[in-house]
Design a protein around this motif. Structure first.
Motif, PDB file in Angstrom:
ATOM      1  N   VAL A 165     -13.077  15.709   4.385  1.00 38.69           N
ATOM      2  CA  VAL A 165     -11.668  16.030   4.131  1.00 38.69           C
ATOM      3  C   VAL A 165     -10.865  14.775   3.817  1.00 38.69           C
ATOM      4  O   VAL A 165     -10.004  14.768   2.932  1.00 38.69           O
ATOM      5  N   THR A 166     -11.130  13.704   4.552  1.00 38.03           N
ATOM      6  CA  THR A 166     -10.349  12.473   4.359  1.00 38.03           C
ATOM      7  C   THR A 166     -10.937  11.550   3.294  1.00 38.03           C
ATOM      8  O   THR A 166     -10.313  10.553   2.931  1.00 38.03           O
ATOM      9  N   ARG A 167     -12.146  11.860   2.819  1.00 36.52           N
ATOM     10  CA  ARG A 167     -12.866  10.995   1.872  1.00 36.52           C
ATOM     11  C   ARG A 167     -12.998   9.576   2.436  1.00 36.52           C
ATOM     12  O   ARG A 167     -12.844   8.596   1.729  1.00 36.52           O
ATOM     13  N   ASN A 168     -13.275   9.517   3.730  1.00 32.09           N
ATOM     14  CA  ASN A 168     -13.413   8.227   4.412  1.00 32.09           C
ATOM     15  C   ASN A 168     -14.673   8.257   5.263  1.00 32.09           C
ATOM     16  O   ASN A 168     -14.795   9.056   6.189  1.00 32.09           O
ATOM     17  N   ASP A 169     -15.619   7.369   4.939  1.00 32.30           N
ATOM     18  CA  ASP A 169     -16.902   7.350   5.643  1.00 32.30           C
ATOM     19  C   ASP A 169     -16.805   6.835   7.077  1.00 32.30           C
ATOM     20  O   ASP A 169     -17.778   6.893   7.820  1.00 32.30           O
TER      21      ASP A 169
ATOM     22  N   ALA B   3       0.347  13.441  10.037  1.00 29.21           N
ATOM     23  CA  ALA B   3       1.721  13.224   9.563  1.00 29.21           C
ATOM     24  C   ALA B   3       1.966  11.744   9.261  1.00 29.21           C
ATOM     25  O   ALA B   3       2.613  11.396   8.262  1.00 29.21           O
ATOM     26  N   CYS B   4       1.438  10.855  10.098  1.00 30.13           N
ATOM     27  CA  CYS B   4       1.638   9.420   9.896  1.00 30.13           C
ATOM     28  C   CYS B   4       0.802   8.868   8.739  1.00 30.13           C
ATOM     29  O   CYS B   4       1.109   7.803   8.204  1.00 30.13           O
ATOM     30  N   SER B   5      -0.258   9.595   8.360  1.00 30.88           N
ATOM     31  CA  SER B   5      -1.149   9.119   7.292  1.00 30.88           C
ATOM     32  C   SER B   5      -0.816   9.732   5.935  1.00 30.88           C
ATOM     33  O   SER B   5      -1.403   9.349   4.926  1.00 30.88           O
ATOM     34  N   TYR B   6       0.095  10.693   5.925  1.00 29.76           N
ATOM     35  CA  TYR B   6       0.384  11.432   4.690  1.00 29.76           C
ATOM     36  C   TYR B   6       1.554  10.799   3.931  1.00 29.76           C
ATOM     37  O   TYR B   6       2.538  10.396   4.527  1.00 29.76           O
ATOM     38  N   ASN B   7       1.398  10.697   2.636  1.00 32.54           N
ATOM     39  CA  ASN B   7       2.459  10.195   1.762  1.00 32.54           C
ATOM     40  C   ASN B   7       2.791  11.271   0.727  1.00 32.54           C
ATOM     41  O   ASN B   7       1.889  11.823   0.101  1.00 32.54           O
ATOM     42  N   ARG B   8       4.060  11.569   0.546  1.00 36.39           N
ATOM     43  CA  ARG B   8       4.450  12.660  -0.361  1.00 36.39           C
ATOM     44  C   ARG B   8       4.002  12.413  -1.797  1.00 36.39           C
ATOM     45  O   ARG B   8       3.671  13.335  -2.533  1.00 36.39           O
TER      46      ARG B   8
ATOM     47  N   THR C 220       1.409  10.200  -2.859  1.00 36.86           N
ATOM     48  CA  THR C 220      -0.038   9.979  -3.065  1.00 36.86           C
ATOM     49  C   THR C 220      -0.924  10.856  -2.191  1.00 36.86           C
ATOM     50  O   THR C 220      -2.143  10.804  -2.304  1.00 36.86           O
ATOM     51  N   GLY C 221      -0.313  11.685  -1.325  1.00 42.19           N
ATOM     52  CA  GLY C 221      -1.101  12.563  -0.466  1.00 42.19           C
ATOM     53  C   GLY C 221      -1.644  11.842   0.760  1.00 42.19           C
ATOM     54  O   GLY C 221      -1.080  10.847   1.221  1.00 42.19           O
ATOM     55  N   LEU C 222      -2.752  12.337   1.271  1.00 43.24           N
ATOM     56  CA  LEU C 222      -3.356  11.758   2.465  1.00 43.24           C
ATOM     57  C   LEU C 222      -3.963  10.394   2.152  1.00 43.24           C
ATOM     58  O   LEU C 222      -4.679  10.234   1.163  1.00 43.24           O
ATOM     59  N   GLN C 223      -3.664   9.417   2.981  1.00 44.57           N
ATOM     60  CA  GLN C 223      -4.175   8.057   2.805  1.00 44.57           C
ATOM     61  C   GLN C 223      -5.388   7.844   3.714  1.00 44.57           C
ATOM     62  O   GLN C 223      -5.230   7.650   4.932  1.00 44.57           O
ATOM     63  N   PRO C 224      -6.614   7.877   3.191  1.00 46.53           N
ATOM     64  CA  PRO C 224      -7.809   7.807   4.041  1.00 46.53           C
ATOM     65  C   PRO C 224      -7.887   6.553   4.906  1.00 46.53           C
ATOM     66  O   PRO C 224      -8.223   6.628   6.092  1.00 46.53           O
TER      67      PRO C 224
END
Length: 335
Positions: free
Chosen positions: A85-89, A141-146, A148-152
């Motif tokens: 979901v986060t595209r983060n390994d 909520a703290c990782s989301y940017n309107r 660019t979306g979710l910041q992995p």
């Protein structure tokens, strides 16, 4: 369409992992503070052992093995979902603070709420879910940017920050608690498998029976989410809806597992990576293997840990961290 050679490879690894789990479980049943020889083990399994052998096997060893196996599976599946979901390994429920959120909720419940013996076991996963879900929503909520979306990358950093802060909250709670309750919280923090009776299995099993098939059903959605956001949107996926649903599944799996095993990290990080290395990144192929690898890793960590130092042994969470922390550093430097 999945290539037949890959399917054959997956099935081979699936059988090998099942064999590893069975061998480790037999080793776990035979070894411990009161050891059972292999000559005693088979009659005891068939119900022909002495009272002492039956008690050791069916009241102590077997429930612990099953709990450890199920919890490892849940943590591995949770980690695989989070990474997709986060595209983060580097995503893992223990590293990014979800387990800590569940732990704080369990500590508050255990320290300050009236506990009824009959309902305590079954309430724990729900209490852990509330704490983990609240933490996950704050991290999201703290990782989301309107724009660019979710910041992995930000998600992992924010999660580590939350994990550290919640560990501080746990220390504050422990400092004002009674000695007996402090021992419980300390064991939970160390990842000491404490839910070792049959009722804990019945409390954990329904979560896996629902969420495991659901995640496998959503495997193709996870494949799409692991691509870039424009591609996912172009295919027609409701990005945020799918993310939220899958994140809820990951949080519920992690919360149900740690409610009975304590704070265990790195299983959800290692198992998906090992599975991907075996059969590739396609979720339909690696998720079943990741589930088995997670169960086996935690079972192995607990079996080895409780036999290293008698009588109490080394908690499974510490054993998992001894393997997982260097692996996390390796991935961090590599990525």
């Amino acid at each position: 369409m999945i290539h037949p050679a890959l399917l054959r490879k997956q099935r081979l690894y699936f059988v090998l992992l099942l064999a590893l789990i069975v061998m480790t479980a037999i080793l776990g049943m035979a070894t411990g503070y009161s050891s059972l020889s292999f000559d005693q083990l088979l009659p005891a399994i068939l119900g022909q052992g002495t009272f002492k052998e039956d008690f050791i096997l069916f009241s102590i060893r077997l429930p612990r093995i099953l709990i450890t196996l199920l919890a490892g599976m849940a943590l591995a599946l949770s980690g695989a979902i989070l990474q997709g979901v986060t595209r983060n390994d580097l995503a893992d429920p223990g590293i990014i603070g979800i387990n800590s959120g569940a732990g704080v909720a369990i500590a508050v419940f255990f320290l300050f709420m009236p506990i009824e013996v009959d309902s305590f076991v079954y309430l724990l996963p729900l209490v852990a879910l509330v704490g983990a879900l609240g933490t996950a929503l704050l991290i999201y909520a703290c990782s989301y940017n309107r724009k660019t979306g979710l910041q992995p990358v930000r998600l992992v950093l924010v999660g580590i920050g939350f994990s550290t802060a919640l560990s501080g909250v746990m220390i504050i709670l422990v400092s004002s608690a009674e000695r007996e309750k402090v021992d419980f919280i300390a064991n939970w923090l160390a990842g000491n498998i404490w839910g070792t009776d049959w009722p804990f299995i019945w409390a954990l099993l329904p979560w896996l029976l629902v969420l495991l098939p659901f995640t496998l059903y959503k495997a193709n959605r996870l494949n799409i989410l692991s691509l870039s956001e424009p591609i996912a949107v172009g295919i027609g996926i409701s990005l945020e809806k799918e993310r939220i649903v899958l994140l809820l599944a990951a949080v519920a799996l992690a919360a149900s597992a740690v409610s009975v095993t304590g704070g265990i990290a790195f299983i959800g990080l290692m198992a998906p990576h090992i599975a991907k290395a075996l059969v590739g990144p396609r979720n339909q192929l690696f998720l079943p293997l990741a589930i088995l690898i997670g169960g086996w890793l935690l079972l192995l960590a607990d079996t080895v840990g409780r036999n290293l130092l008698e009588p109490n042994g080394i908690p499974a969470g510490i054993m998992a961290a001894l393997i997982g922390a260097p692996y996390f550093m390796y991935l961090l430097l590599k990525k």
